[in-house]
Design a protein around this motif. Structure first.
Motif, PDB file in Angstrom:
ATOM      1  N   ARG A  95       0.820  -1.216   0.000  1.00 18.94           N
ATOM      2  CA  ARG A  95       0.000   0.000   0.000  1.00 18.94           C
ATOM      3  C   ARG A  95       0.851   1.261   0.000  1.00 18.94           C
ATOM      4  NH1 ARG A  95      -3.665  -2.025   4.897  1.00 18.94           N
ATOM      5  NH2 ARG A  95      -1.561  -2.561   5.535  1.00 18.94           N
ATOM      6  N   ASN A  96       2.075   1.134   0.436  1.00 18.85           N
ATOM      7  CA  ASN A  96       2.964   2.299   0.445  1.00 18.85           C
ATOM      8  C   ASN A  96       4.405   1.806   0.539  1.00 18.85           C
ATOM      9  OD1 ASN A  96       3.613   1.844   3.321  1.00 18.85           O
ATOM     10  ND2 ASN A  96       1.506   2.506   3.653  1.00 18.85           N
ATOM     11  N   ARG A  97       5.329   2.769   0.388  1.00 18.33           N
ATOM     12  CA  ARG A  97       6.761   2.443   0.352  1.00 18.33           C
ATOM     13  C   ARG A  97       7.240   1.776   1.636  1.00 18.33           C
ATOM     14  NH1 ARG A  97       9.493   5.190  -4.224  1.00 18.33           N
ATOM     15  NH2 ARG A  97      10.044   3.162  -5.084  1.00 18.33           N
ATOM     16  N   ARG A  98       6.725   2.268   2.782  1.00 14.82           N
ATOM     17  CA  ARG A  98       7.180   1.712   4.065  1.00 14.82           C
ATOM     18  C   ARG A  98       6.797   0.252   4.191  1.00 14.82           C
ATOM     19  NH1 ARG A  98       5.004   4.505   8.939  1.00 14.82           N
ATOM     20  NH2 ARG A  98       5.564   2.613  10.084  1.00 14.82           N
ATOM     21  N   GLU A  99       5.551  -0.042   3.804  1.00 17.37           N
ATOM     22  CA  GLU A  99       5.083  -1.425   3.857  1.00 17.37           C
ATOM     23  C   GLU A  99       5.908  -2.299   2.909  1.00 17.37           C
ATOM     24  OE1 GLU A  99       0.715  -2.859   4.510  1.00 17.37           O
ATOM     25  OE2 GLU A  99       0.999  -2.492   2.381  1.00 17.37           O
ATOM     26  N   ALA A 100       6.214  -1.750   1.730  1.00 16.85           N
ATOM     27  CA  ALA A 100       7.021  -2.504   0.759  1.00 16.85           C
ATOM     28  C   ALA A 100       8.399  -2.818   1.348  1.00 16.85           C
ATOM     29  CB  ALA A 100       7.152  -1.718  -0.541  1.00 16.85           C
ATOM     30  N   GLU A 101       8.999  -1.846   2.025  1.00 18.15           N
ATOM     31  CA  GLU A 101      10.317  -2.076   2.631  1.00 18.15           C
ATOM     32  C   GLU A 101      10.261  -3.155   3.707  1.00 18.15           C
ATOM     33  OE1 GLU A 101      13.303  -1.525   1.616  1.00 18.15           O
ATOM     34  OE2 GLU A 101      12.247  -0.569  -0.050  1.00 18.15           O
ATOM     35  N   ARG A 102       9.198  -3.108   4.517  1.00 19.16           N
ATOM     36  CA  ARG A 102       9.028  -4.135   5.564  1.00 19.16           C
ATOM     37  C   ARG A 102       8.899  -5.520   4.933  1.00 19.16           C
ATOM     38  NH1 ARG A 102       4.016  -2.858   8.362  1.00 19.16           N
ATOM     39  NH2 ARG A 102       4.164  -4.971   9.176  1.00 19.16           N
ATOM     40  N   LEU A 103       8.122  -5.595   3.850  1.00 16.99           N
ATOM     41  CA  LEU A 103       7.938  -6.882   3.162  1.00 16.99           C
ATOM     42  C   LEU A 103       9.244  -7.370   2.545  1.00 16.99           C
ATOM     43  CD1 LEU A 103       4.464  -6.124   1.568  1.00 16.99           C
ATOM     44  CD2 LEU A 103       4.936  -7.953   3.214  1.00 16.99           C
ATOM     45  N   ARG A 104      10.020  -6.410   1.997  1.00 15.49           N
ATOM     46  CA  ARG A 104      11.323  -6.781   1.406  1.00 15.49           C
ATOM     47  C   ARG A 104      12.227  -7.424   2.442  1.00 15.49           C
ATOM     48  NH1 ARG A 104      11.006  -2.518  -2.259  1.00 15.49           N
ATOM     49  NH2 ARG A 104      10.764  -3.650  -4.219  1.00 15.49           N
ATOM     50  N   ARG A 121      10.952 -10.952   3.454  1.00 19.15           N
ATOM     51  CA  ARG A 121      11.135 -12.061   2.491  1.00 19.15           C
ATOM     52  C   ARG A 121      12.598 -12.469   2.331  1.00 19.15           C
ATOM     53  NH1 ARG A 121      11.501  -9.336  -3.113  1.00 19.15           N
ATOM     54  NH2 ARG A 121      13.135  -7.901  -2.551  1.00 19.15           N
ATOM     55  N   THR A 122      13.512 -11.753   2.976  1.00 25.48           N
ATOM     56  CA  THR A 122      14.904 -12.222   3.005  1.00 25.48           C
ATOM     57  C   THR A 122      15.305 -12.461   4.463  1.00 25.48           C
ATOM     58  OG1 THR A 122      15.557  -9.886   2.788  1.00 25.48           O
ATOM     59  CG2 THR A 122      15.749 -11.253   0.815  1.00 25.48           C
ATOM     60  N   LEU A 123      14.500 -13.251   5.167  1.00 21.48           N
ATOM     61  CA  LEU A 123      14.825 -13.715   6.527  1.00 21.48           C
ATOM     62  C   LEU A 123      15.088 -12.581   7.507  1.00 21.48           C
ATOM     63  CD1 LEU A 123      17.032 -16.603   5.208  1.00 21.48           C
ATOM     64  CD2 LEU A 123      15.053 -16.974   6.678  1.00 21.48           C
ATOM     65  N   GLY A 124      14.423 -11.454   7.294  1.00 20.66           N
ATOM     66  CA  GLY A 124      14.579 -10.347   8.231  1.00 20.66           C
ATOM     67  C   GLY A 124      15.871  -9.565   8.049  1.00 20.66           C
ATOM     68  N   ILE A 125      16.563  -9.834   6.942  1.00 18.82           N
ATOM     69  CA  ILE A 125      17.824  -9.129   6.682  1.00 18.82           C
ATOM     70  C   ILE A 125      17.546  -8.012   5.668  1.00 18.82           C
ATOM     71  CG2 ILE A 125      20.191  -9.372   5.839  1.00 18.82           C
ATOM     72  CD1 ILE A 125      19.849 -12.447   6.512  1.00 18.82           C
ATOM     73  N   ARG A 126      17.849  -6.782   6.035  1.00 17.16           N
ATOM     74  CA  ARG A 126      17.586  -5.651   5.147  1.00 17.16           C
ATOM     75  C   ARG A 126      18.451  -5.699   3.892  1.00 17.16           C
ATOM     76  NH1 ARG A 126      14.597  -1.664   7.929  1.00 17.16           N
ATOM     77  NH2 ARG A 126      15.089  -1.898  10.132  1.00 17.16           N
ATOM     78  N   ALA A 127      17.955  -5.036   2.850  1.00 18.53           N
ATOM     79  CA  ALA A 127      18.667  -5.025   1.568  1.00 18.53           C
ATOM     80  C   ALA A 127      20.112  -4.568   1.731  1.00 18.53           C
ATOM     81  CB  ALA A 127      17.933  -4.142   0.571  1.00 18.53           C
ATOM     82  N   ASN A 128      20.335  -3.528   2.538  1.00 19.43           N
ATOM     83  CA  ASN A 128      21.711  -3.011   2.662  1.00 19.43           C
ATOM     84  C   ASN A 128      22.622  -3.970   3.431  1.00 19.43           C
ATOM     85  OD1 ASN A 128      20.911  -2.643   5.274  1.00 19.43           O
ATOM     86  ND2 ASN A 128      21.157  -0.408   5.288  1.00 19.43           N
ATOM     87  N   GLN A 129      22.041  -4.971   4.075  1.00 19.43           N
ATOM     88  CA  GLN A 129      22.839  -5.976   4.795  1.00 19.43           C
ATOM     89  C   GLN A 129      23.040  -7.244   3.960  1.00 19.43           C
ATOM     90  OE1 GLN A 129      24.073  -5.892   8.224  1.00 19.43           O
ATOM     91  NE2 GLN A 129      23.846  -3.727   7.721  1.00 19.43           N
ATOM     92  N   LEU A 130      22.186  -7.388   2.924  1.00 18.67           N
ATOM     93  CA  LEU A 130      22.246  -8.623   2.122  1.00 18.67           C
ATOM     94  C   LEU A 130      23.614  -8.819   1.488  1.00 18.67           C
ATOM     95  CD1 LEU A 130      18.882  -8.970   0.169  1.00 18.67           C
ATOM     96  CD2 LEU A 130      19.819 -10.520   1.890  1.00 18.67           C
ATOM     97  N   ARG A 170      23.366  -8.165   9.830  1.00 17.33           N
ATOM     98  CA  ARG A 170      22.365  -7.955  10.862  1.00 17.33           C
ATOM     99  C   ARG A 170      21.029  -8.557  10.477  1.00 17.33           C
ATOM    100  NH1 ARG A 170      22.566  -2.267  11.261  1.00 17.33           N
ATOM    101  NH2 ARG A 170      20.386  -2.284  10.624  1.00 17.33           N
ATOM    102  N   VAL A 171      20.346  -9.153  11.434  1.00 16.86           N
ATOM    103  CA  VAL A 171      18.987  -9.662  11.224  1.00 16.86           C
ATOM    104  C   VAL A 171      18.055  -8.741  12.006  1.00 16.86           C
ATOM    105  CG1 VAL A 171      17.454 -11.658  11.418  1.00 16.86           C
ATOM    106  CG2 VAL A 171      19.904 -12.002  11.067  1.00 16.86           C
ATOM    107  N   ASP A 172      17.262  -7.959  11.286  1.00 18.80           N
ATOM    108  CA  ASP A 172      16.487  -6.898  11.939  1.00 18.80           C
ATOM    109  C   ASP A 172      15.109  -7.307  12.417  1.00 18.80           C
ATOM    110  OD1 ASP A 172      18.017  -4.445  12.039  1.00 18.80           O
ATOM    111  OD2 ASP A 172      18.157  -4.697   9.862  1.00 18.80           O
ATOM    112  N   GLY A 173      14.573  -8.379  11.860  1.00 18.19           N
ATOM    113  CA  GLY A 173      13.209  -8.721  12.263  1.00 18.19           C
ATOM    114  C   GLY A 173      12.850 -10.119  11.811  1.00 18.19           C
ATOM    115  N   TYR A 174      11.597 -10.465  12.022  1.00 18.49           N
ATOM    116  CA  TYR A 174      11.116 -11.790  11.627  1.00 18.49           C
ATOM    117  C   TYR A 174      11.092 -11.886  10.104  1.00 18.49           C
ATOM    118  CZ  TYR A 174       8.113 -15.856  11.119  1.00 18.49           C
ATOM    119  OH  TYR A 174       7.617 -17.081  10.772  1.00 18.49           O
ATOM    120  N   GLY A 175      11.418 -13.053   9.613  1.00 21.17           N
ATOM    121  CA  GLY A 175      11.372 -13.206   8.161  1.00 21.17           C
ATOM    122  C   GLY A 175      11.486 -14.650   7.740  1.00 21.17           C
ATOM    123  N   LEU A 176      11.256 -14.868   6.479  1.00 22.51           N
ATOM    124  CA  LEU A 176      11.297 -16.214   5.898  1.00 22.51           C
ATOM    125  C   LEU A 176      12.040 -16.144   4.567  1.00 22.51           C
ATOM    126  CD1 LEU A 176       7.590 -16.870   6.780  1.00 22.51           C
ATOM    127  CD2 LEU A 176       9.460 -18.366   7.512  1.00 22.51           C
TER     128      LEU A 176
END
Ligand SMILES: *Cc1c(COP(=O)(O)O)cnc(C)c1O
Length: 375
Positions: free
Chosen positions: A201-210, A213-222, A231-237
């Motif tokens: 629905r918005n950019r923030r939600e898209a970032e959270r989903l991103r 979907r990579t095990l809670g690891i942010r794009a800049n950490q991938l 770093r593992v920032d949150g829940y993910g799969l």
């Protein structure tokens, strides 16, 4: 063609539209060592966003994963009710269960096999946290009249069948500001062989989903995942789309207009041919706005017709046996008069872009013969 070509087109209920360029893209991605989430995935996401006319698309490894994450994103958790049609692929219901929610089955309009404002309203209770309309056959479902957001009920759209379709007002499915999920499985309008996507629905939600979907690891950490710390920032799969699949999806998207033309023309020629048959009701997909996923009719004595069609070498199918009476979900059974009346009469005829006018005639002739009373 990547698809098996030794079976006649009419013997298959559905088949992917795959040609040489997809094979080249596959081998190219493998040769380049592009396996997991990679730049190819990101380029595909941008191309999907451009096609849909949205800011951001988050790809996933399947449509089921897209639904699961979307439900988590709107906060579905233990015991939360999600209003959903029984008339869908079982993956829709499993996604609700994966998030911890419970299905609250809604009836459908038998003309379209989709939920309506009325059937959804009748299913909503004080425990309802989300509504999950399924865009059956590619047809868009619009529930804006219910003002669900004002009632703190989220909408997650299962548009697995509906990539490329439009709402009645001309807006593309995915571009209406709702949380929309697509599947790019092998028989879907657009395929990655396996894949899916979410329009957030918005950019923030898209970032959270991103990140999810990579095990809670942010794009800049991938990028650091092959180093000694990340770093593992949150829940993910591990729900990301691999670059190999993204490469196939990019080719598919590049010639998607051809697929739309083929599917639409095929649906229309079926509609013309079937109009001449007695005892056959065509499920309406609103063809002017829809990229049709399948071709579904309702007939009496469906099981007998099914057997006769199979015996005649015609690849009939059923989309779908209802879910509210399945052993896995019957705990949440509710009486759904229109679903229960129409489900035993549904029959899907062979429908895929490799079919010709001659194939349509073959199928419709076989259906006419299968409908004839026993001699
Ligand atoms: C295909 C499909 C799904 C699941 O998508 P996958 O990519 O197979 O995981 C969900 N809902 C519906 C209606 C589908 O047809």
């Amino acid at each position: 063609m990547l698809a098996p070509t030794d079976t006649p087109a009419v013997a298959r209920n559905a088949a992917p539209y795959l040609h040489g360029p997809e094979t080249d893209a596959l081998t190219g991605a493998l040769a380049a060592g592009q396996y997991g989430h990679n730049t190819e995935t990101e380029v595909f996401e941008q191309e999907l966003a451009d096609y849909l006319g949205v800011a951001d698309v988050v790809t996933t490894h399947r449509g089921t994963a897209a639904l699961h994450m979307a439900l988590m994103a709107v906060g579905i958790g233990r015991g939360d009710e999600v209003v959903v049609p029984s008339q869908t692929f079982c993956a829709t219901i499993h996604a609700i269960r994966a998030a911890g929610g419970v299905p609250r089955f809604a009836d459908i309009d038998p003309a379209t096999q989709c939920v309506t404002g009325e059937t959804v309203e009748a299913a909503i209770t004080v425990n309802t946290r989300a509504v999950l309309p399924v865009f059956y056959g590619g047809r868009a479902v619009d529930l804006t009249e219910l003002r669900l957001a004002d009632r703190e009920i989220a909408v997650v759209e299962d548009a697995a069948h509906a990539f490329g379709s439009r709402h009645r007002d001309g807006r593309r499915v995915g571009a209406t500001g709702q949380l929309t999920c697509f599947s790019f499985g092998p028989i879907k309008n657009l395929t990655c062989l396996e894949g899916g996507a979410i329009v957030a629905r918005n950019r923030r939600e898209a970032e959270r989903l991103r990140t999810m979907r990579t095990l809670g690891i942010r794009a800049n950490q991938l990028a650091r995942i092959r180093t000694t710390d990340y770093r593992v920032d949150g829940y993910g799969l591990p729900y990301h789309l691999s670059a190999v699949h993204a490469a196939v999806g990019r080719v598919q998207l590049a010639h998607f207009d051809d697929v739309v033309a083929l599917r639409t023309a095929l649906w229309r020629s079926y509609a013309r041919a079937l109009a001449a048959l007695e005892g056959v009701e065509l499920v309406d997909v609103d063809i002017d706005n829809t990229v049709p996923f399948n071709l579904v009719v309702r007939v009496d004595d469906r099981d007998e017709v099914f057997v006769r069609m199979k015996a005649a070498g015609i690849g009939v199918g059923v989309h779908y046996p209802p879910n509210h009476t399945q052993p896995a979900f019957e705990r949440w059974y509710r009486r759904l008069p229109d679903t229960e009346a129409s489900a035993p009469r549904l029959l899907s005829l062979p429908f895929h872009p490799a079919m010709t006018e001659v194939d349509v005639t073959t199928v419709v002739d076989a259906l006419a013969a299968a409908l004839a009373p026993c001699g």
